[in-house]
Motif scaffolding. Structure first.
Motif, PDB file in Angstrom:
ATOM      1  N   MET A   1       0.707  -1.152  -0.159  1.00  0.00           N
ATOM      2  CA  MET A   1       0.169   0.266  -0.040  1.00  0.00           C
ATOM      3  C   MET A   1       0.852   1.257   0.007  1.00  0.00           C
ATOM      4  O   MET A   1       1.863   1.191   0.699  1.00  0.00           O
ATOM      5  N   SER A   2       0.698   1.970  -0.976  1.00  0.00           N
ATOM      6  CA  SER A   2       1.261   3.370  -0.946  1.00  0.00           C
ATOM      7  C   SER A   2       0.717   4.281  -0.062  1.00  0.00           C
ATOM      8  O   SER A   2      -0.547   4.205   0.038  1.00  0.00           O
ATOM      9  N   THR A   3       1.479   5.144   0.548  1.00  0.00           N
ATOM     10  CA  THR A   3       0.753   6.266   1.369  1.00  0.00           C
ATOM     11  C   THR A   3       1.298   7.482   1.185  1.00  0.00           C
ATOM     12  O   THR A   3       2.633   7.657   0.951  1.00  0.00           O
ATOM     13  N   PRO A   4       0.469   8.609   1.704  1.00  0.00           N
ATOM     14  CA  PRO A   4       0.665   9.872   1.153  1.00  0.00           C
ATOM     15  C   PRO A   4       1.395  10.308   2.428  1.00  0.00           C
ATOM     16  O   PRO A   4       2.033  11.589   2.415  1.00  0.00           O
ATOM     17  N   PHE A   5       1.401   9.781   3.608  1.00  0.00           N
ATOM     18  CA  PHE A   5       1.978  10.275   4.791  1.00  0.00           C
ATOM     19  C   PHE A   5       3.457  10.149   4.952  1.00  0.00           C
ATOM     20  O   PHE A   5       4.055   9.096   4.775  1.00  0.00           O
ATOM     21  N   LYS A   6       4.353  11.150   5.657  1.00  0.00           N
ATOM     22  CA  LYS A   6       5.584  11.030   5.590  1.00  0.00           C
ATOM     23  C   LYS A   6       5.978  11.673   6.818  1.00  0.00           C
ATOM     24  O   LYS A   6       5.523  12.490   7.305  1.00  0.00           O
ATOM     25  N   VAL A   7       6.926  11.154   7.487  1.00  0.00           N
ATOM     26  CA  VAL A   7       7.545  11.639   8.652  1.00  0.00           C
ATOM     27  C   VAL A   7       7.957  12.905   8.530  1.00  0.00           C
ATOM     28  O   VAL A   7       8.607  13.382   7.479  1.00  0.00           O
ATOM     29  N   GLY A   8       7.533  13.772   9.542  1.00  0.00           N
ATOM     30  CA  GLY A   8       8.152  15.306   9.191  1.00  0.00           C
ATOM     31  C   GLY A   8       6.888  15.980   9.055  1.00  0.00           C
ATOM     32  O   GLY A   8       7.071  17.333   9.118  1.00  0.00           O
ATOM     33  N   MET A   9       5.788  15.624   8.462  1.00  0.00           N
ATOM     34  CA  MET A   9       4.491  16.424   8.001  1.00  0.00           C
ATOM     35  C   MET A   9       3.904  17.080   9.417  1.00  0.00           C
ATOM     36  O   MET A   9       3.822  16.411  10.278  1.00  0.00           O
ATOM     37  N   SER A  10       3.660  18.348   9.094  1.00  0.00           N
ATOM     38  CA  SER A  10       3.328  18.957  10.407  1.00  0.00           C
ATOM     39  C   SER A  10       2.018  19.792  10.081  1.00  0.00           C
ATOM     40  O   SER A  10       1.809  20.301   9.034  1.00  0.00           O
ATOM     41  N   ARG A  11       1.346  20.202  11.161  1.00  0.00           N
ATOM     42  CA  ARG A  11       0.354  21.094  11.266  1.00  0.00           C
ATOM     43  C   ARG A  11      -0.012  21.868  12.512  1.00  0.00           C
ATOM     44  O   ARG A  11       0.513  21.166  13.600  1.00  0.00           O
ATOM     45  N   GLU A  12      -0.442  23.104  12.477  1.00  0.00           N
ATOM     46  CA  GLU A  12      -0.552  23.756  13.729  1.00  0.00           C
ATOM     47  C   GLU A  12      -2.050  24.302  13.833  1.00  0.00           C
ATOM     48  O   GLU A  12      -2.521  24.704  12.738  1.00  0.00           O
ATOM     49  N   LEU A  13      -2.393  24.467  15.155  1.00  0.00           N
ATOM     50  CA  LEU A  13      -3.787  25.028  15.261  1.00  0.00           C
ATOM     51  C   LEU A  13      -3.864  25.885  16.587  1.00  0.00           C
ATOM     52  O   LEU A  13      -3.097  25.679  17.416  1.00  0.00           O
ATOM     53  N   LYS A  14      -4.516  27.085  16.446  1.00  0.00           N
ATOM     54  CA  LYS A  14      -4.499  28.111  17.445  1.00  0.00           C
ATOM     55  C   LYS A  14      -6.079  28.289  17.698  1.00  0.00           C
ATOM     56  O   LYS A  14      -6.654  28.600  16.865  1.00  0.00           O
ATOM     57  N   ILE A  15      -6.247  28.262  19.128  1.00  0.00           N
ATOM     58  CA  ILE A  15      -7.581  28.802  19.589  1.00  0.00           C
ATOM     59  C   ILE A  15      -7.560  29.596  20.661  1.00  0.00           C
ATOM     60  O   ILE A  15      -6.526  29.507  21.242  1.00  0.00           O
ATOM     61  N   LYS A  16      -8.516  30.478  20.939  1.00  0.00           N
ATOM     62  CA  LYS A  16      -8.851  31.369  22.041  1.00  0.00           C
ATOM     63  C   LYS A  16      -9.431  30.501  23.174  1.00  0.00           C
ATOM     64  O   LYS A  16     -10.626  29.897  22.746  1.00  0.00           O
ATOM     65  N   SER A  17      -8.969  29.994  24.273  1.00  0.00           N
ATOM     66  CA  SER A  17      -9.694  29.083  25.242  1.00  0.00           C
ATOM     67  C   SER A  17     -10.961  29.985  25.667  1.00  0.00           C
ATOM     68  O   SER A  17     -10.924  31.099  25.928  1.00  0.00           O
ATOM     69  N   GLN A  18     -11.878  29.231  25.854  1.00  0.00           N
ATOM     70  CA  GLN A  18     -13.202  29.607  26.130  1.00  0.00           C
ATOM     71  C   GLN A  18     -13.787  29.030  27.597  1.00  0.00           C
ATOM     72  O   GLN A  18     -13.339  28.291  28.222  1.00  0.00           O
ATOM     73  N   PRO A  19     -14.669  29.750  28.293  1.00  0.00           N
ATOM     74  CA  PRO A  19     -15.361  29.238  29.546  1.00  0.00           C
ATOM     75  C   PRO A  19     -15.748  27.757  29.264  1.00  0.00           C
ATOM     76  O   PRO A  19     -15.523  26.947  30.187  1.00  0.00           O
ATOM     77  N   SER A  20     -16.000  27.378  27.896  1.00  0.00           N
ATOM     78  CA  SER A  20     -16.620  25.980  27.869  1.00  0.00           C
ATOM     79  C   SER A  20     -15.197  25.080  27.824  1.00  0.00           C
ATOM     80  O   SER A  20     -15.472  23.750  28.038  1.00  0.00           O
ATOM     81  N   ASP A  21     -13.975  25.637  27.987  1.00  0.00           N
ATOM     82  CA  ASP A  21     -12.922  24.855  27.976  1.00  0.00           C
ATOM     83  C   ASP A  21     -12.546  24.450  29.456  1.00  0.00           C
ATOM     84  O   ASP A  21     -11.467  24.131  29.728  1.00  0.00           O
ATOM     85  N   SER A  22     -13.220  24.941  30.283  1.00  0.00           N
ATOM     86  CA  SER A  22     -12.655  25.130  31.857  1.00  0.00           C
ATOM     87  C   SER A  22     -12.912  23.631  32.397  1.00  0.00           C
ATOM     88  O   SER A  22     -13.797  22.745  32.073  1.00  0.00           O
ATOM     89  N   ALA A  23     -11.784  23.303  33.155  1.00  0.00           N
ATOM     90  CA  ALA A  23     -11.705  21.916  34.010  1.00  0.00           C
ATOM     91  C   ALA A  23     -12.867  22.054  34.929  1.00  0.00           C
ATOM     92  O   ALA A  23     -13.446  20.614  35.037  1.00  0.00           O
TER      93      ALA A  23
END
Length: 134
Positions: A1-23
Protein backbone atom coordinates in the motif's frame (compact mmCIF):
# COMPACT_ATOMS: atom_id res chain seq x y z
CA UNK A 1 0.00 0.00 0.00
CA UNK A 2 1.38 3.40 -0.97
CA UNK A 3 0.81 6.15 1.56
CA UNK A 4 0.78 9.94 1.19
CA UNK A 5 1.97 10.28 4.79
CA UNK A 6 5.61 11.06 5.52
CA UNK A 7 7.60 11.55 8.71
CA UNK A 8 7.98 15.28 9.31
CA UNK A 9 4.56 16.34 8.01
CA UNK A 10 3.11 18.87 10.45
CA UNK A 11 0.18 21.14 11.19
CA UNK A 12 -0.56 23.83 13.76
CA UNK A 13 -3.81 24.94 15.36
CA UNK A 14 -4.50 28.07 17.44
CA UNK A 15 -7.62 28.70 19.50
CA UNK A 16 -8.68 31.21 22.11
CA UNK A 17 -9.63 29.26 25.22
CA UNK A 18 -13.27 29.70 26.24
CA UNK A 19 -15.32 29.15 29.42
CA UNK A 20 -16.51 25.87 27.84
CA UNK A 21 -12.86 24.66 28.02
CA UNK A 22 -12.78 24.97 31.83
CA UNK A 23 -11.74 22.06 34.00
CA UNK A 24 -14.85 22.88 36.06
CA UNK A 25 -17.00 21.59 33.17
CA UNK A 26 -15.66 18.11 34.05
CA UNK A 27 -15.83 18.41 37.85
CA UNK A 28 -16.95 21.38 39.96
CA UNK A 29 -14.10 21.21 42.48
CA UNK A 30 -11.34 21.84 39.92
CA UNK A 31 -9.61 25.13 39.06
CA UNK A 32 -11.29 27.37 36.50
CA UNK A 33 -8.48 26.98 33.94
CA UNK A 34 -8.00 25.33 30.54
CA UNK A 35 -8.79 21.63 31.11
CA UNK A 36 -6.57 18.66 30.37
CA UNK A 37 -9.39 16.97 28.37
CA UNK A 38 -9.71 20.15 26.28
CA UNK A 39 -5.97 20.05 25.58
CA UNK A 40 -6.17 16.38 24.60
CA UNK A 41 -9.11 17.15 22.33
CA UNK A 42 -7.15 19.89 20.56
CA UNK A 43 -4.23 17.51 20.11
CA UNK A 44 -6.52 14.90 18.58
CA UNK A 45 -8.19 17.51 16.38
CA UNK A 46 -5.00 18.97 14.88
CA UNK A 47 -3.65 15.47 14.17
CA UNK A 48 -6.93 14.40 12.55
CA UNK A 49 -6.97 17.58 10.46
CA UNK A 50 -3.46 16.82 9.18
CA UNK A 51 -4.52 13.30 8.17
CA UNK A 52 -7.83 14.43 6.70
CA UNK A 53 -6.13 16.51 4.02
CA UNK A 54 -4.66 13.32 2.51
CA UNK A 55 -7.36 10.67 2.96
CA UNK A 56 -8.98 8.83 0.08
CA UNK A 57 -12.78 8.98 -0.31
CA UNK A 58 -14.44 6.76 2.30
CA UNK A 59 -11.50 6.91 4.71
CA UNK A 60 -11.46 8.44 8.19
CA UNK A 61 -9.10 8.19 11.15
CA UNK A 62 -9.59 7.14 14.76
CA UNK A 63 -7.40 7.81 17.76
CA UNK A 64 -5.94 4.67 19.33
CA UNK A 65 -3.62 6.09 22.00
CA UNK A 66 -2.41 9.29 23.63
CA UNK A 67 0.28 9.82 26.26
CA UNK A 68 -0.32 13.42 27.39
CA UNK A 69 1.58 15.59 29.86
CA UNK A 70 -0.22 18.79 30.91
CA UNK A 71 2.62 20.80 32.44
CA UNK A 72 1.22 24.29 33.13
CA UNK A 73 -2.12 25.99 33.77
CA UNK A 74 -3.61 28.37 31.20
CA UNK A 75 -6.07 31.10 32.21
CA UNK A 76 -9.29 31.05 30.23
CA UNK A 77 -9.30 33.62 27.44
CA UNK A 78 -5.65 33.01 26.59
CA UNK A 79 -4.64 31.65 23.18
CA UNK A 80 -3.52 28.02 22.98
CA UNK A 81 -1.33 26.85 20.10
CA UNK A 82 -0.84 23.14 19.35
CA UNK A 83 1.59 21.70 16.80
CA UNK A 84 1.55 18.09 15.62
CA UNK A 85 4.22 16.28 13.62
CA UNK A 86 4.19 12.77 12.17
CA UNK A 87 7.06 10.78 13.67
CA UNK A 88 6.27 7.31 12.31
CA UNK A 89 4.21 5.73 9.52
CA UNK A 90 3.44 2.01 9.85
CA UNK A 91 0.90 1.10 7.20
CA UNK A 92 -2.40 2.61 8.35
CA UNK A 93 -1.04 3.58 11.80
CA UNK A 94 0.44 7.06 12.21
CA UNK A 95 2.35 8.29 15.26
CA UNK A 96 2.54 11.98 16.18
CA UNK A 97 4.56 14.15 18.54
CA UNK A 98 2.67 17.17 19.82
CA UNK A 99 3.58 20.30 21.73
CA UNK A 100 1.21 22.94 23.15
CA UNK A 101 1.87 26.51 24.22
CA UNK A 102 -0.17 29.33 25.67
CA UNK A 103 0.85 32.96 25.28
CA UNK A 104 3.48 32.63 28.02
CA UNK A 105 4.95 29.12 28.07
CA UNK A 106 4.87 25.50 26.98
CA UNK A 107 1.84 23.88 28.59
CA UNK A 108 1.86 20.33 27.27
CA UNK A 109 3.27 17.60 25.10
CA UNK A 110 2.06 14.24 23.93
CA UNK A 111 2.61 11.26 21.72
CA UNK A 112 -0.51 10.20 19.85
CA UNK A 113 -1.41 7.35 17.49
CA UNK A 114 -4.18 7.32 14.91
CA UNK A 115 -5.35 4.56 12.59
CA UNK A 116 -6.82 5.09 9.12
CA UNK A 117 -10.11 3.24 8.69
CA UNK A 118 -12.65 2.50 5.99
CA UNK A 119 -15.67 4.42 7.31
CA UNK A 120 -18.32 2.02 5.95
CA UNK A 121 -16.71 -1.07 7.52
CA UNK A 122 -16.11 0.73 10.82
CA UNK A 123 -19.69 2.04 10.99
CA UNK A 124 -21.08 -1.42 10.19
CA UNK A 125 -19.12 -2.91 13.12
CA UNK A 126 -20.36 -0.18 15.45
CA UNK A 127 -23.96 -0.70 14.34
CA UNK A 128 -23.58 -4.46 14.89
CA UNK A 129 -22.24 -3.83 18.38
CA UNK A 130 -25.12 -1.45 19.15
CA UNK A 131 -27.62 -4.19 18.21
CA UNK A 132 -26.25 -6.32 21.05
CA UNK A 133 -27.72 -3.85 23.54
CA UNK A 134 -31.27 -4.69 22.44
Amino acid sequence: MSTPFKVGMSRELKIKSQPSDSAQKFYANLPNVFATPALGGLMERVSAELIDEHLQPGEQSVGISMDLKHMAATPLGMEVRVKTEITAVEGRKLTFHLEAYDEVEKIGEASHERFIIQADKFNARVAEKAKKMA
